[in-house]
Design a protein around this motif. Sequence first.
Motif, PDB file in Angstrom:
ATOM      1  N   ASN A   1      -4.840   2.483   6.790  1.00 47.45           N
ATOM      2  CA  ASN A   1      -5.453   1.269   7.351  1.00 47.45           C
ATOM      3  C   ASN A   1      -4.829   0.970   8.713  1.00 47.45           C
ATOM      4  O   ASN A   1      -3.955   1.721   9.187  1.00 47.45           O
ATOM      5  CB  ASN A   1      -5.263   0.082   6.383  1.00 47.45           C
ATOM      6  CG  ASN A   1      -3.789  -0.143   6.039  1.00 47.45           C
ATOM      7  OD1 ASN A   1      -2.901   0.393   6.699  1.00 47.45           O
ATOM      8  ND2 ASN A   1      -3.528  -0.945   5.015  1.00 47.45           N
TER       9      ASN A   1
ATOM     10  N   GLY B   1     -10.502  17.885  -0.278  1.00 46.36           N
ATOM     11  CA  GLY B   1      -9.400  17.862  -1.248  1.00 46.36           C
ATOM     12  C   GLY B   1      -9.864  18.033  -2.688  1.00 46.36           C
ATOM     13  O   GLY B   1     -10.610  17.202  -3.211  1.00 46.36           O
TER      14      GLY B   1
ATOM     15  N   HIS C   1      -5.196  21.632  -4.986  1.00 46.28           N
ATOM     16  CA  HIS C   1      -4.084  21.492  -5.932  1.00 46.28           C
ATOM     17  C   HIS C   1      -4.299  22.569  -6.995  1.00 46.28           C
ATOM     18  O   HIS C   1      -5.417  23.033  -7.215  1.00 46.28           O
ATOM     19  CB  HIS C   1      -4.054  20.072  -6.510  1.00 46.28           C
ATOM     20  CG  HIS C   1      -3.589  19.058  -5.501  1.00 46.28           C
ATOM     21  ND1 HIS C   1      -2.348  18.482  -5.543  1.00 46.28           N
ATOM     22  CD2 HIS C   1      -4.188  18.567  -4.394  1.00 46.28           C
ATOM     23  CE1 HIS C   1      -2.210  17.656  -4.515  1.00 46.28           C
ATOM     24  NE2 HIS C   1      -3.313  17.687  -3.791  1.00 46.28           N
TER      25      HIS C   1
ATOM     26  N   ASN D   1      -6.632   4.378  -5.537  1.00 42.52           N
ATOM     27  CA  ASN D   1      -5.781   4.961  -4.488  1.00 42.52           C
ATOM     28  C   ASN D   1      -5.572   4.029  -3.309  1.00 42.52           C
ATOM     29  O   ASN D   1      -4.508   4.042  -2.689  1.00 42.52           O
ATOM     30  CB  ASN D   1      -6.420   6.278  -4.003  1.00 42.52           C
ATOM     31  CG  ASN D   1      -5.436   7.191  -3.285  1.00 42.52           C
ATOM     32  OD1 ASN D   1      -4.232   7.157  -3.552  1.00 42.52           O
ATOM     33  ND2 ASN D   1      -5.929   8.009  -2.388  1.00 42.52           N
TER      34      ASN D   1
ATOM     35  N   PHE E   1       2.290   6.511   6.301  1.00 43.07           N
ATOM     36  CA  PHE E   1       2.544   5.100   6.640  1.00 43.07           C
ATOM     37  C   PHE E   1       1.667   4.256   5.726  1.00 43.07           C
ATOM     38  O   PHE E   1       0.727   3.616   6.158  1.00 43.07           O
ATOM     39  CB  PHE E   1       2.275   4.867   8.125  1.00 43.07           C
ATOM     40  CG  PHE E   1       3.331   5.482   9.006  1.00 43.07           C
ATOM     41  CD1 PHE E   1       4.426   4.741   9.418  1.00 43.07           C
ATOM     42  CD2 PHE E   1       3.258   6.830   9.365  1.00 43.07           C
ATOM     43  CE1 PHE E   1       5.422   5.315  10.198  1.00 43.07           C
ATOM     44  CE2 PHE E   1       4.239   7.409  10.145  1.00 43.07           C
ATOM     45  CZ  PHE E   1       5.334   6.658  10.559  1.00 43.07           C
ATOM     46  N   VAL E   2       1.986   4.331   4.443  1.00 42.27           N
ATOM     47  CA  VAL E   2       1.252   3.583   3.413  1.00 42.27           C
ATOM     48  C   VAL E   2       2.182   2.496   2.889  1.00 42.27           C
ATOM     49  O   VAL E   2       3.348   2.392   3.305  1.00 42.27           O
ATOM     50  CB  VAL E   2       0.766   4.529   2.283  1.00 42.27           C
ATOM     51  CG1 VAL E   2      -0.154   5.609   2.838  1.00 42.27           C
ATOM     52  CG2 VAL E   2       1.926   5.166   1.534  1.00 42.27           C
ATOM     53  N   SER E   3       1.666   1.693   1.963  1.00 43.82           N
ATOM     54  CA  SER E   3       2.491   0.613   1.429  1.00 43.82           C
ATOM     55  C   SER E   3       3.668   1.177   0.637  1.00 43.82           C
ATOM     56  O   SER E   3       3.486   2.056  -0.206  1.00 43.82           O
ATOM     57  CB  SER E   3       1.622  -0.257   0.529  1.00 43.82           C
ATOM     58  OG  SER E   3       2.445  -0.997  -0.334  1.00 43.82           O
TER      59      SER E   3
ATOM     60  N   VAL F   1       3.802   3.717  -2.602  1.00 46.09           N
ATOM     61  CA  VAL F   1       4.430   5.046  -2.544  1.00 46.09           C
ATOM     62  C   VAL F   1       5.863   4.899  -2.022  1.00 46.09           C
ATOM     63  O   VAL F   1       6.149   5.136  -0.847  1.00 46.09           O
ATOM     64  CB  VAL F   1       3.607   6.028  -1.664  1.00 46.09           C
ATOM     65  CG1 VAL F   1       4.242   7.408  -1.634  1.00 46.09           C
ATOM     66  CG2 VAL F   1       2.168   6.152  -2.181  1.00 46.09           C
TER      67      VAL F   1
ATOM     68  N   CYS G   1      -0.843  13.680  -6.653  1.00 42.15           N
ATOM     69  CA  CYS G   1      -1.232  12.377  -6.157  1.00 42.15           C
ATOM     70  C   CYS G   1      -0.870  11.334  -7.195  1.00 42.15           C
ATOM     71  O   CYS G   1      -1.227  11.469  -8.360  1.00 42.15           O
ATOM     72  CB  CYS G   1      -2.734  12.342  -5.880  1.00 42.15           C
ATOM     73  SG  CYS G   1      -3.285  10.738  -5.286  1.00 42.15           S
ATOM     74  N   PRO G   2      -0.165  10.264  -6.793  1.00 41.53           N
ATOM     75  CA  PRO G   2       0.244   9.253  -7.776  1.00 41.53           C
ATOM     76  C   PRO G   2      -0.943   8.582  -8.460  1.00 41.53           C
ATOM     77  O   PRO G   2      -0.783   8.007  -9.524  1.00 41.53           O
ATOM     78  CB  PRO G   2       1.046   8.242  -6.946  1.00 41.53           C
ATOM     79  CG  PRO G   2       0.983   8.663  -5.527  1.00 41.53           C
ATOM     80  CD  PRO G   2       0.327   9.999  -5.440  1.00 41.53           C
TER      81      PRO G   2
ATOM     82  N   ASP H   1       2.391  15.187   1.017  1.00 43.13           N
ATOM     83  CA  ASP H   1       1.771  15.290  -0.313  1.00 43.13           C
ATOM     84  C   ASP H   1       2.817  15.769  -1.325  1.00 43.13           C
ATOM     85  O   ASP H   1       2.824  15.353  -2.484  1.00 43.13           O
ATOM     86  CB  ASP H   1       0.606  16.292  -0.245  1.00 43.13           C
ATOM     87  CG  ASP H   1      -0.453  16.077  -1.311  1.00 43.13           C
ATOM     88  OD1 ASP H   1      -0.190  15.345  -2.278  1.00 43.13           O
ATOM     89  OD2 ASP H   1      -1.544  16.658  -1.182  1.00 43.13           O
TER      90      ASP H   1
ATOM     91  N   THR I   1      -8.331  17.315  -5.414  1.00 47.74           N
ATOM     92  CA  THR I   1      -7.157  16.496  -5.720  1.00 47.74           C
ATOM     93  C   THR I   1      -6.536  16.806  -7.078  1.00 47.74           C
ATOM     94  O   THR I   1      -5.321  16.753  -7.247  1.00 47.74           O
ATOM     95  CB  THR I   1      -7.580  15.004  -5.671  1.00 47.74           C
ATOM     96  OG1 THR I   1      -8.391  14.823  -4.524  1.00 47.74           O
ATOM     97  CG2 THR I   1      -6.396  14.072  -5.640  1.00 47.74           C
TER      98      THR I   1
ATOM     99  N   ARG J   1     -12.994   0.795   6.900  1.00 47.83           N
ATOM    100  CA  ARG J   1     -11.584   0.876   7.356  1.00 47.83           C
ATOM    101  C   ARG J   1     -11.339   2.146   8.162  1.00 47.83           C
ATOM    102  O   ARG J   1     -10.672   2.129   9.198  1.00 47.83           O
ATOM    103  CB  ARG J   1     -10.655   0.986   6.131  1.00 47.83           C
ATOM    104  CG  ARG J   1     -10.135  -0.292   5.584  1.00 47.83           C
ATOM    105  CD  ARG J   1      -9.119   0.050   4.488  1.00 47.83           C
ATOM    106  NE  ARG J   1      -8.959  -1.060   3.581  1.00 47.83           N
ATOM    107  CZ  ARG J   1      -8.218  -1.014   2.474  1.00 47.83           C
ATOM    108  NH1 ARG J   1      -7.589   0.081   2.135  1.00 47.83           N
ATOM    109  NH2 ARG J   1      -8.106  -2.066   1.698  1.00 47.83           N
TER     110      ARG J   1
ATOM    111  N   LYS K   1       5.243  -0.310  -1.562  1.00 45.71           N
ATOM    112  CA  LYS K   1       5.102  -0.687  -2.977  1.00 45.71           C
ATOM    113  C   LYS K   1       4.279   0.368  -3.709  1.00 45.71           C
ATOM    114  O   LYS K   1       4.491   0.632  -4.879  1.00 45.71           O
ATOM    115  CB  LYS K   1       4.400  -2.047  -3.085  1.00 45.71           C
ATOM    116  CG  LYS K   1       5.326  -3.210  -2.807  1.00 45.71           C
ATOM    117  CD  LYS K   1       4.608  -4.548  -3.023  1.00 45.71           C
ATOM    118  CE  LYS K   1       5.151  -5.575  -2.048  1.00 45.71           C
ATOM    119  NZ  LYS K   1       4.158  -6.393  -1.401  1.00 45.71           N
TER     120      LYS K   1
END
Length: 299
Positions: A83, A177, A209, A112, A50-52, A56, A240-241, A16, A179, A123, A54
Amino acid sequence: MSFPKRVTIVEVGPRDGLQNESEIIPTPIKIEFIHQLAAAGLSVIEATSFVSKKWVPALADGSDVLPALNQHAGVRYPVLVPNETGLNAALAAGAKDIAVFTTPSETFSMKNTNCTVADSLARMKTVITQAKHAGCRVRAYISCVLGCPYEGDILPDSVAAMAYALMNDGCDEISLGDTIGVGTPGKTLALLETVMKKVHRDQLAVHFHDTYGQALVNIYVALQCGIATIDSAVAGLGGCPYAAGASGNVATEDVVYLLNGMGIETGVNLEKLIAAGRFIAKKLGHPPRSRVNAAFGDK
Ligand code: HMG
Ligand code: MG
């Protein structure tokens, strides 16, 4: 309700904390950072996601970080997966502990993870089932539990229902969270009391946060409720982006100082923790966002 005697801190700084930094930290520095956190006595360190890449880019090297860790005995290194693609990559990298994430907010879910809440829960169910089958421990985050940057108030009942469903899917733990750090003690208490009617406090964690400086007082409320797992990030790293205005996580140094003062065990060495916070802050090019770290001066 009496306070817990011992608290498990889940250090989320390497995940995070680093996911939203504009400075991309090189893989060997991330590995050294995680080793320093383990050497400071933290027993759960969320190592990467283990996210995309693109979505993160700062954590695109998860498959390099996890296998390269010289894992300390007794330390768990969970990783965040969104996922099946992420789960497969995490398992290939040797993950034994994973964290999934969802939210009751439709808009936040879309921003997100690019899917509706219903699709997200479907999912998660698949990922949780497969991860348990592979022998993993599974934590599930529920984001925006005390407010959403897009939808405002979130009903405690919707959080409780989601937590219950995720536990039924096979999760070991739910992390609640805040967030964007909008919670205050009264709202936090109302949320926790509602969720604890559906999920036992031993299976709950809190994840604050510190946007409005309310995180420590909210943690105190959680401790009063008997919750004994607290998420934090050394040096107050994070954000968080997909949550505009989300500032860093509550600083681990500040949480440890609070718990030390209350006589609650954590197993964490504050001096080593402060050194780890300074190490990563220097690499990021900004000072640690921890009051305790600042107060420690040059001791
Ligand atoms: P999508 O674009 O809808 O994905 O993103 P897709 O299934 O359509 O696939 C598009 C491309 O991404 C494909 O590659 C896939 O293979 C690839 P292409 O064919 O175009 O080359 N892909 C992946 N690559 C790597 N790892 C994966 C993966 N999945 C697909 N796992 C997706 C959907 C969920 C992937 C995306 O939205 C995503 O990665 N989201 C994660 C965002 C994120 O990490 N947010 C921050 C974490 S949550 C948080 O911070 C809150 C928390 O701290 C608690 C709190 O504070 O409340 C946990
Ligand atoms: Mg977070």
